[in-house]
Every structure is written in structure tokens, then in C-alpha cells.
Design a protein around this motif. Structure first.
Motif, PDB file in Angstrom:
ATOM      1  N   ALA A 124       1.070  -1.049  -0.183  1.00 24.16           N
ATOM      2  CA  ALA A 124      -0.228   0.154  -0.019  1.00 24.16           C
ATOM      3  C   ALA A 124       0.833   1.507   0.126  1.00 24.16           C
ATOM      4  O   ALA A 124       0.475   2.312  -0.481  1.00 24.16           O
ATOM      5  N   TYR A 125       2.212   1.041   1.115  1.00 26.76           N
ATOM      6  CA  TYR A 125       2.832   2.486   0.343  1.00 26.76           C
ATOM      7  C   TYR A 125       3.690   2.209  -0.130  1.00 26.76           C
ATOM      8  O   TYR A 125       3.941   3.738  -1.466  1.00 26.76           O
ATOM      9  N   GLY A 126       4.376   1.121  -1.234  1.00 26.18           N
ATOM     10  CA  GLY A 126       4.725   1.422  -2.008  1.00 26.18           C
ATOM     11  C   GLY A 126       3.667   2.197  -3.567  1.00 26.18           C
ATOM     12  O   GLY A 126       4.558   2.618  -4.665  1.00 26.18           O
ATOM     13  N   LYS A 127       2.670   1.766  -3.487  1.00 26.08           N
ATOM     14  CA  LYS A 127       1.930   2.306  -4.600  1.00 26.08           C
ATOM     15  C   LYS A 127       1.818   3.416  -4.155  1.00 26.08           C
ATOM     16  O   LYS A 127       1.916   4.141  -5.542  1.00 26.08           O
ATOM     17  N   ALA A 128       1.739   3.765  -2.956  1.00 26.74           N
ATOM     18  CA  ALA A 128       1.437   5.089  -2.962  1.00 26.74           C
ATOM     19  C   ALA A 128       2.092   6.437  -3.516  1.00 26.74           C
ATOM     20  O   ALA A 128       2.350   7.132  -4.084  1.00 26.74           O
ATOM     21  N   MET A 129       3.424   5.386  -3.229  1.00 29.01           N
ATOM     22  CA  MET A 129       4.808   6.597  -3.540  1.00 29.01           C
ATOM     23  C   MET A 129       5.141   7.066  -4.828  1.00 29.01           C
ATOM     24  O   MET A 129       5.830   7.876  -4.870  1.00 29.01           O
ATOM     25  N   LEU A 130       4.742   6.140  -5.563  1.00 27.30           N
ATOM     26  CA  LEU A 130       5.156   5.220  -6.958  1.00 27.30           C
ATOM     27  C   LEU A 130       4.635   5.871  -8.164  1.00 27.30           C
ATOM     28  O   LEU A 130       4.146   5.704  -9.412  1.00 27.30           O
ATOM     29  N   VAL A 131       2.673   7.126  -7.428  1.00 26.59           N
ATOM     30  CA  VAL A 131       2.069   6.481  -8.145  1.00 26.59           C
ATOM     31  C   VAL A 131       1.454   7.821  -9.580  1.00 26.59           C
ATOM     32  O   VAL A 131       1.232   7.915 -10.920  1.00 26.59           O
ATOM     33  N   ASP A 132       3.536   8.622  -9.426  1.00 21.97           N
ATOM     34  CA  ASP A 132       3.740   9.057 -10.659  1.00 21.97           C
ATOM     35  C   ASP A 132       5.427   8.865 -11.248  1.00 21.97           C
ATOM     36  O   ASP A 132       5.702   9.786 -12.405  1.00 21.97           O
ATOM     37  N   ASN A 133       5.812   7.638 -11.228  1.00 18.28           N
ATOM     38  CA  ASN A 133       6.546   7.481 -11.679  1.00 18.28           C
ATOM     39  C   ASN A 133       6.257   6.132 -11.929  1.00 18.28           C
ATOM     40  O   ASN A 133       5.897   4.781 -12.291  1.00 18.28           O
ATOM     41  N   ASP A 134       6.716   6.556 -13.759  1.00 18.29           N
ATOM     42  CA  ASP A 134       6.159   5.735 -14.822  1.00 18.29           C
ATOM     43  C   ASP A 134       7.437   4.205 -15.000  1.00 18.29           C
ATOM     44  O   ASP A 134       7.244   3.180 -15.816  1.00 18.29           O
ATOM     45  N   ARG A 135       8.138   4.674 -14.596  1.00 16.03           N
ATOM     46  CA  ARG A 135       9.139   3.456 -14.596  1.00 16.03           C
ATOM     47  C   ARG A 135       9.290   2.301 -13.100  1.00 16.03           C
ATOM     48  O   ARG A 135      10.474   1.628 -13.078  1.00 16.03           O
ATOM     49  N   THR A 136       8.882   2.697 -12.047  1.00 13.94           N
ATOM     50  CA  THR A 136       8.547   1.916 -11.043  1.00 13.94           C
ATOM     51  C   THR A 136       7.296   1.857 -10.246  1.00 13.94           C
ATOM     52  O   THR A 136       6.435   2.265 -11.043  1.00 13.94           O
TER      53      THR A 136
END
Length: 263
Positions: A103-115
């Protein structure tokens, strides 16, 4: 999510001074600190080792595809930030089965299209390598860097641990890398061997499973791989930033790490 029982990710968050953990995690950490008061120093050492490996793989080995298994909860400097600062085209996929971490990971990466962050058990390599997100965003015909941090020593069965490592090595394309950290038992009757036994039992009670292993057994997990120098060593011995200015603490001597390249 069972907040009455500690999890590996939340335990390390507590050890690193984070805020995303519960009473059960703090209780287990305090139990471990009675045996190794400097555990938090080693937790940070482990994080720094992972970043050093990442820098080597991107900058020196030219790797631009990463699978980070057991990546833990967000910290100030995440692996993908380090990697993409060197090469913005690096693709990183974080893998964990802990719902809090995902859950934390997905929230952290919402604006990163390579991660990306996916909810898969790292102990199931066949399922992991067949995941749609991995197949869409990684080229499985080119080298991949697999980061296994604090995963294998949570598998108590020796045959199962060996089979897991062999399956990962077999699944990776030639030229890929495997970075592994593992709790270490000197098994020599020394004070550190006794500490390893005590910690193993405490972690087993808190997390449900744990196995400190001797050097020979951990070395066998690199079968089919060529170890990058300096080989299988303690965290602070793997490509340090400079000469060591402070003495290694007990826990520093009870974790081994290595990086291997598939032939």
C-alpha cells in the motif's frame, strides 16, 4: 493485516527509526536490543549496502532492470531514486507480500512510470516471474538485477531455501545479477555464534521463522553465479565508501552479503 504480530518490514522500519509500525514490532525490537544493543546501526548499514550495490550495478555494470524483493517501508532514499538519478531509464519493480508495504509502495510511486510495486510472495519465483507487470515492464531476455534483502533467512527449511535460490538463478537471463543478504552463524563456538542462536530464537518467536546459516551454506546459494569481488562478506566490507573509522558492532558480524553474476 495482523497488527498483533510483528512483520519483517515493520520490524526494520522500527529499527531504522520509522513511524510505520505497531506495538508488536516495537516489542520484538526491544527484545532483540537486549542481545544486540547496536542493532539499529546494522539496519542502517544494510540499507546503505543495498544502495551501494545499486550504484555499482547501474554505473559500473550498466544494468537498467531491477527486481527488489522484500524492499520494506518507505525511507528517505529509496533504491529507485538512487538508480534513476544515475540512469533515468532504469526500470524498478518492488515485490512484497506484506499488505502494508504494498500500500505504501503504490502510493509512493503513483507519479513514476518506470517504477512499480506488486503484491507477490517473493518465496514463489515461478509466480513472480509470470506476473503481468513484470512481463510488461522488464525485458526477460536481457540482464536483470534481483535484490534479495532479508528474505532467505526467513525460510527455515534448508532444502526449500536452496530450491528457491536455484529457481531464481535458473529463471534469470544470462548476465543477470543476484544481490543477497543473509543472517550469519559463525558456528564456531564463539560469543558471536551464541548471540546468533539467541537472536534466531527471538526472531522465530516474533516473526514465526528465522534461520541463521553458516558461511558454506550461504555460499552455496551463489551456485551458477560468479561472485563480484570482494565476494561473500560482511556488510561493511562490501565496497565501503572509505576506510572504516568505527569498530564493527556485534550485529555487523552476523550478516553476510554478496553479489553474483549469472554466467
Amino acid at each position: 493485516m495482523d497488527t498483533n504480530r510483528s512483520s519483517p518490514a515493520r520490524l526494520w522500519d522500527a529499527a531504522l527509526g520509522g513511524k510505520d509500525h505497531f506495538d508488536a514490532d516495537r516489542k520484538l525490537l526491544n527484545e532483540l536490543l537486549t542481545s544486540v544493543p547496536d542493532l539499529m546501526t546494522t539496519a542502517e548499514e544494510l540499507r546503505q549496502w543495498l544502495l551501494r550495490v545499486g550504484r555499482y550495478l547501474v554505473d559500473r555494470a550498466g544494468t537498467d532492470q531491477f527486481l527488489d524483493c522484500g524492499f520494506g517501508l518507505p525511507r528517505q532514499e529509496r533504491l529507485h531514486e538512487t538508480l534513476q538519478r544515475i540512469n533515468p531509464d532504469t526500470n524498478v519493480i518492488y515485490v512484497d507480500k506484506d499488505p502494508t508495504v504494498v500500500a505504501y509502495g503504490k502510493a509512493m510511486l503513483v507519479d513514476n512510470d518506470r517504477t512499480f510495486c506488486i503484491a507477490v510472495d517473493p518465496g514463489k519465483p515461478d509466480e513472480l516471474m509470470a506476473n503481468d507487470i513484470i512481463r510488461k515492464n522488464l525485458d526477460l531476455d536481457r540482464p536483470i538485477a534481483l535484490m534479495l534483502t532479508n528474505i532467505v533467512h526467513l525460510i527455515e527449511d534448508d532444502n526449500q531455501a536452496s530450491d528457491l535460490m536455484a529457481a531464481y538463478v535458473q529463471a534469470l537471463p544470462s548476465g543477470s545479477f543476484v544481490a543477497l543478504s543473509h543472517l550469519y552463524d559463525p558456528a564456531d563456538g564463539s560469543r558471536h555464534a551464541a548471540i546468533a542462536r539467541t537472536l534466531e530464537e527471538k526472531i522465530r518467536q516474533g516473526l514465526g521463522s528465522c534461520k541463521f546459516r553458516p558461511l558454506e551454506q550461504i555460499s552455496s546459494y551463489f551456485d551458477g553465479l560468479d561472485l563480484v569481488q570482494p565476494g561473500l562478506v560482511k556488510l561493511f566490507e562490501w565496497w565501503p565508501y572509505g576506510p572504516r573509522l568505527i569498530e564493527a558492532v556485534d550485529m555487523d558480524k552476523l550478516m553476510l552479503c554478496g553479489l553474483g553474476r549469472k554466467r
